[in-house]
Write a protein that holds these residues in place. Structure first.
Motif, PDB file in Angstrom:
ATOM      1  N   GLU A  24       0.841  -1.189   0.000  1.00  0.00           N
ATOM      2  CA  GLU A  24       0.000   0.000   0.000  1.00  0.00           C
ATOM      3  C   GLU A  24       0.875   1.237   0.000  1.00  0.00           C
ATOM      4  OE1 GLU A  24      -2.186  -0.600   3.532  1.00  0.00           O
ATOM      5  OE2 GLU A  24      -3.431  -2.151   2.672  1.00  0.00           O
ATOM      6  N   GLU A  25       0.413   2.221  -0.715  1.00  0.00           N
ATOM      7  CA  GLU A  25       1.079   3.519  -0.704  1.00  0.00           C
ATOM      8  C   GLU A  25       0.146   4.471   0.040  1.00  0.00           C
ATOM      9  OE1 GLU A  25       1.792   6.736  -4.101  1.00  0.00           O
ATOM     10  OE2 GLU A  25       2.760   4.809  -4.481  1.00  0.00           O
ATOM     11  N   LEU A  26       0.638   5.038   1.117  1.00  0.00           N
ATOM     12  CA  LEU A  26      -0.160   5.956   1.929  1.00  0.00           C
ATOM     13  C   LEU A  26       0.423   7.348   1.818  1.00  0.00           C
ATOM     14  CD1 LEU A  26      -0.423   3.733   5.128  1.00  0.00           C
ATOM     15  CD2 LEU A  26      -2.106   3.971   3.314  1.00  0.00           C
ATOM     16  N   ALA A  27      -0.434   8.321   1.589  1.00  0.00           N
ATOM     17  CA  ALA A  27       0.019   9.706   1.496  1.00  0.00           C
ATOM     18  C   ALA A  27      -1.013  10.601   2.175  1.00  0.00           C
ATOM     19  CB  ALA A  27       0.197  10.118   0.045  1.00  0.00           C
ATOM     20  N   VAL A  28      -0.570  11.349   3.150  1.00  0.00           N
ATOM     21  CA  VAL A  28      -1.465  12.294   3.822  1.00  0.00           C
ATOM     22  C   VAL A  28      -1.862  13.343   2.801  1.00  0.00           C
ATOM     23  CG1 VAL A  28      -1.655  13.998   5.667  1.00  0.00           C
ATOM     24  CG2 VAL A  28      -0.442  11.850   6.070  1.00  0.00           C
ATOM     25  N   THR A  29      -3.174  13.601   2.687  1.00  0.00           N
ATOM     26  CA  THR A  29      -3.664  14.522   1.663  1.00  0.00           C
ATOM     27  C   THR A  29      -4.040  15.896   2.211  1.00  0.00           C
ATOM     28  OG1 THR A  29      -5.900  13.652   1.910  1.00  0.00           O
ATOM     29  CG2 THR A  29      -4.510  12.669   0.198  1.00  0.00           C
ATOM     30  N   ALA A  30      -4.122  16.029   3.524  1.00  0.00           N
ATOM     31  CA  ALA A  30      -4.460  17.327   4.115  1.00  0.00           C
ATOM     32  C   ALA A  30      -3.937  17.360   5.548  1.00  0.00           C
ATOM     33  CB  ALA A  30      -5.967  17.546   4.108  1.00  0.00           C
ATOM     34  N   MET A  31      -3.575  18.502   5.982  1.00  0.00           N
ATOM     35  CA  MET A  31      -3.120  18.661   7.360  1.00  0.00           C
ATOM     36  C   MET A  31      -4.253  19.288   8.164  1.00  0.00           C
ATOM     37  SD  MET A  31      -0.206  17.347   7.294  1.00  0.00           S
ATOM     38  CE  MET A  31       0.402  17.736   8.903  1.00  0.00           C
ATOM     39  N   ARG A  32      -4.512  18.702   9.296  1.00  0.00           N
ATOM     40  CA  ARG A  32      -5.489  19.267  10.216  1.00  0.00           C
ATOM     41  C   ARG A  32      -5.150  18.809  11.619  1.00  0.00           C
ATOM     42  NH1 ARG A  32     -10.811  15.930   8.393  1.00  0.00           N
ATOM     43  NH2 ARG A  32     -10.316  14.007   9.466  1.00  0.00           N
ATOM     44  N   GLN A  33      -5.725  19.462  12.566  1.00  0.00           N
ATOM     45  CA  GLN A  33      -5.451  19.128  13.961  1.00  0.00           C
ATOM     46  C   GLN A  33      -5.987  17.751  14.310  1.00  0.00           C
ATOM     47  OE1 GLN A  33      -7.094  22.286  16.285  1.00  0.00           O
ATOM     48  NE2 GLN A  33      -5.194  22.592  17.374  1.00  0.00           N
ATOM     49  N   GLY A  34      -5.316  17.082  15.218  1.00  0.00           N
ATOM     50  CA  GLY A  34      -5.782  15.789  15.698  1.00  0.00           C
ATOM     51  C   GLY A  34      -5.004  14.653  15.069  1.00  0.00           C
ATOM     52  N   PRO A  35      -5.225  13.468  15.608  1.00  0.00           N
ATOM     53  CA  PRO A  35      -4.453  12.317  15.149  1.00  0.00           C
ATOM     54  C   PRO A  35      -4.888  11.751  13.791  1.00  0.00           C
ATOM     55  CG  PRO A  35      -5.993  11.649  16.828  1.00  0.00           C
ATOM     56  CD  PRO A  35      -6.093  13.149  16.726  1.00  0.00           C
ATOM     57  N   ARG A  36      -6.113  12.005  13.370  1.00  0.00           N
ATOM     58  CA  ARG A  36      -6.611  11.407  12.121  1.00  0.00           C
ATOM     59  C   ARG A  36      -6.517  12.403  10.976  1.00  0.00           C
ATOM     60  NH1 ARG A  36     -10.062   6.574  13.147  1.00  0.00           N
ATOM     61  NH2 ARG A  36     -10.422   6.848  10.945  1.00  0.00           N
ATOM     62  N   LYS A  37      -5.725  12.056   9.994  1.00  0.00           N
ATOM     63  CA  LYS A  37      -5.533  12.906   8.817  1.00  0.00           C
ATOM     64  C   LYS A  37      -6.119  12.186   7.593  1.00  0.00           C
ATOM     65  CE  LYS A  37      -2.310  15.453  11.054  1.00  0.00           C
ATOM     66  NZ  LYS A  37      -2.890  15.664  12.342  1.00  0.00           N
ATOM     67  N   PRO A  38      -6.735  12.924   6.669  1.00  0.00           N
ATOM     68  CA  PRO A  38      -7.173  12.298   5.419  1.00  0.00           C
ATOM     69  C   PRO A  38      -5.960  11.712   4.690  1.00  0.00           C
ATOM     70  CG  PRO A  38      -8.081  14.497   5.635  1.00  0.00           C
ATOM     71  CD  PRO A  38      -7.072  14.330   6.723  1.00  0.00           C
ATOM     72  N   THR A  39      -6.065  10.454   4.295  1.00  0.00           N
ATOM     73  CA  THR A  39      -4.939   9.749   3.689  1.00  0.00           C
ATOM     74  C   THR A  39      -5.372   9.069   2.405  1.00  0.00           C
ATOM     75  OG1 THR A  39      -4.032   9.344   5.897  1.00  0.00           O
ATOM     76  CG2 THR A  39      -3.179   7.985   4.105  1.00  0.00           C
ATOM     77  N   ALA A  40      -4.592   9.260   1.344  1.00  0.00           N
ATOM     78  CA  ALA A  40      -4.830   8.568   0.077  1.00  0.00           C
ATOM     79  C   ALA A  40      -4.155   7.205   0.149  1.00  0.00           C
ATOM     80  CB  ALA A  40      -4.273   9.384  -1.081  1.00  0.00           C
ATOM     81  N   VAL A  41      -4.859   6.171  -0.291  1.00  0.00           N
ATOM     82  CA  VAL A  41      -4.364   4.797  -0.257  1.00  0.00           C
ATOM     83  C   VAL A  41      -4.333   4.260  -1.687  1.00  0.00           C
ATOM     84  CG1 VAL A  41      -4.825   2.467   0.579  1.00  0.00           C
ATOM     85  CG2 VAL A  41      -5.394   4.423   2.008  1.00  0.00           C
ATOM     86  N   THR A  42      -3.201   3.688  -2.070  1.00  0.00           N
ATOM     87  CA  THR A  42      -3.091   3.012  -3.363  1.00  0.00           C
ATOM     88  C   THR A  42      -2.501   1.631  -3.121  1.00  0.00           C
ATOM     89  OG1 THR A  42      -2.702   5.104  -4.505  1.00  0.00           O
ATOM     90  CG2 THR A  42      -2.123   3.098  -5.694  1.00  0.00           C
ATOM     91  N   SER A  43      -3.148   0.615  -3.672  1.00  0.00           N
ATOM     92  CA  SER A  43      -2.678  -0.756  -3.510  1.00  0.00           C
ATOM     93  C   SER A  43      -2.971  -1.516  -4.800  1.00  0.00           C
ATOM     94  CB  SER A  43      -3.382  -1.409  -2.328  1.00  0.00           C
ATOM     95  OG  SER A  43      -2.789  -2.638  -2.015  1.00  0.00           O
ATOM     96  N   PHE A  44      -2.411  -2.707  -4.912  1.00  0.00           N
ATOM     97  CA  PHE A  44      -2.616  -3.537  -6.088  1.00  0.00           C
ATOM     98  C   PHE A  44      -3.029  -4.939  -5.662  1.00  0.00           C
ATOM     99  CE2 PHE A  44       0.468  -0.344  -7.224  1.00  0.00           C
ATOM    100  CZ  PHE A  44       0.006   0.102  -8.444  1.00  0.00           C
ATOM    101  N   VAL A  45      -3.853  -5.568  -6.491  1.00  0.00           N
ATOM    102  CA  VAL A  45      -4.179  -6.980  -6.303  1.00  0.00           C
ATOM    103  C   VAL A  45      -4.043  -7.661  -7.666  1.00  0.00           C
ATOM    104  CG1 VAL A  45      -6.674  -6.679  -6.612  1.00  0.00           C
ATOM    105  CG2 VAL A  45      -5.829  -8.631  -5.339  1.00  0.00           C
ATOM    106  N   ASP A  46      -3.447  -8.836  -7.665  1.00  0.00           N
ATOM    107  CA  ASP A  46      -3.299  -9.597  -8.902  1.00  0.00           C
ATOM    108  C   ASP A  46      -4.481 -10.545  -9.044  1.00  0.00           C
ATOM    109  OD1 ASP A  46      -0.863  -8.421  -9.555  1.00  0.00           O
ATOM    110  OD2 ASP A  46       0.301  -9.961  -8.527  1.00  0.00           O
ATOM    111  N   VAL A  47      -5.085 -10.537 -10.226  1.00  0.00           N
ATOM    112  CA  VAL A  47      -6.162 -11.462 -10.555  1.00  0.00           C
ATOM    113  C   VAL A  47      -5.595 -12.426 -11.588  1.00  0.00           C
ATOM    114  CG1 VAL A  47      -8.511 -11.725 -11.428  1.00  0.00           C
ATOM    115  CG2 VAL A  47      -7.879  -9.664 -10.138  1.00  0.00           C
ATOM    116  N   HIS A  48      -5.665 -13.721 -11.287  1.00  0.00           N
ATOM    117  CA  HIS A  48      -5.096 -14.742 -12.152  1.00  0.00           C
ATOM    118  C   HIS A  48      -6.208 -15.514 -12.855  1.00  0.00           C
ATOM    119  CE1 HIS A  48      -1.151 -14.172 -10.343  1.00  0.00           C
ATOM    120  NE2 HIS A  48      -1.769 -14.150  -9.179  1.00  0.00           N
ATOM    121  N   ALA A  49      -5.914 -15.942 -14.080  1.00  0.00           N
ATOM    122  CA  ALA A  49      -6.836 -16.789 -14.832  1.00  0.00           C
ATOM    123  C   ALA A  49      -6.026 -17.890 -15.500  1.00  0.00           C
ATOM    124  CB  ALA A  49      -7.588 -15.976 -15.883  1.00  0.00           C
ATOM    125  N   LEU A  50      -6.625 -19.053 -15.613  1.00  0.00           N
ATOM    126  CA  LEU A  50      -5.972 -20.200 -16.241  1.00  0.00           C
ATOM    127  C   LEU A  50      -7.007 -20.951 -17.068  1.00  0.00           C
ATOM    128  CD1 LEU A  50      -3.452 -22.082 -16.452  1.00  0.00           C
ATOM    129  CD2 LEU A  50      -4.430 -23.347 -14.535  1.00  0.00           C
TER     130      LEU A  50
END
Length: 143
Positions: free
Chosen positions: A47-73
């Motif tokens: 996962e790639e996490l990037a804070v997208t906005a600064m604000r007071q408090g412990p919880r910041k808006p964060t962008a998440v990017t991840s990948f999943v592989d789908v296999h077929a046979l």
């Protein structure tokens, strides 16, 4: 991250609806090649996490990017062209499942889309087979 897991589960449900009848669709690899056509979810990338906005408090808006592989046979005795044709049909079903997954299906989900695909065709003692891996990108935002 719960967002990525929930998106993966939603993608699995969309895959089950998108693949043609007779295609085994599983959440993970079964380790058996008893089916002639199979689709399953593989590894989930970092996962790639990037804070997208600064604000007071412990919880910041964060962008998440991840990948999943789908296999077929697809395994077809003596027909490598037919096996590859069938696996590309499954690729179209995987792309359709990604398109069918609405962003509102999972809280915070922004986008699910195929990023790349790789295929391989060969002949073995079981017959001709074609294998496909589609890398699906999952993007979202959590707070």
């Amino acid at each position: 991250m719960a967002l990525v897991f929930e998106a993966k589960v939603a993608l699995f449900e969309a895959l089950k609806a998108a693949v043609p009848a007779g295609v085994q669709c599983t959440f993970a690899e079964t380790g058996k090649s008893d089916r002639r056509q199979q689709v399953w979810l593989g590894a989930t990338g970092d996962e790639e996490l990037a804070v997208t906005a600064m604000r007071q408090g412990p919880r910041k808006p964060t962008a998440v990017t991840s990948f999943v592989d789908v296999h077929a046979l697809v395994i077809l005795p003596g027909d490598p062209v037919g096996a590859e044709r069938a696996v590309y049909g499954l690729r179209d079903a995987i792309v359709g499942a990604c398109r069918a997954l609405a962003p509102g299906a999972v809280v915070g989900l922004l986008d699910v889309r195929p990023e790349s695909s790789e295929s391989e065709t060969a002949e073995s003692t079981d017959g001709a087979y074609a294998a496909l891996t589609v890398r699906v990108r999952i993007r979202g935002r959590i707070t």
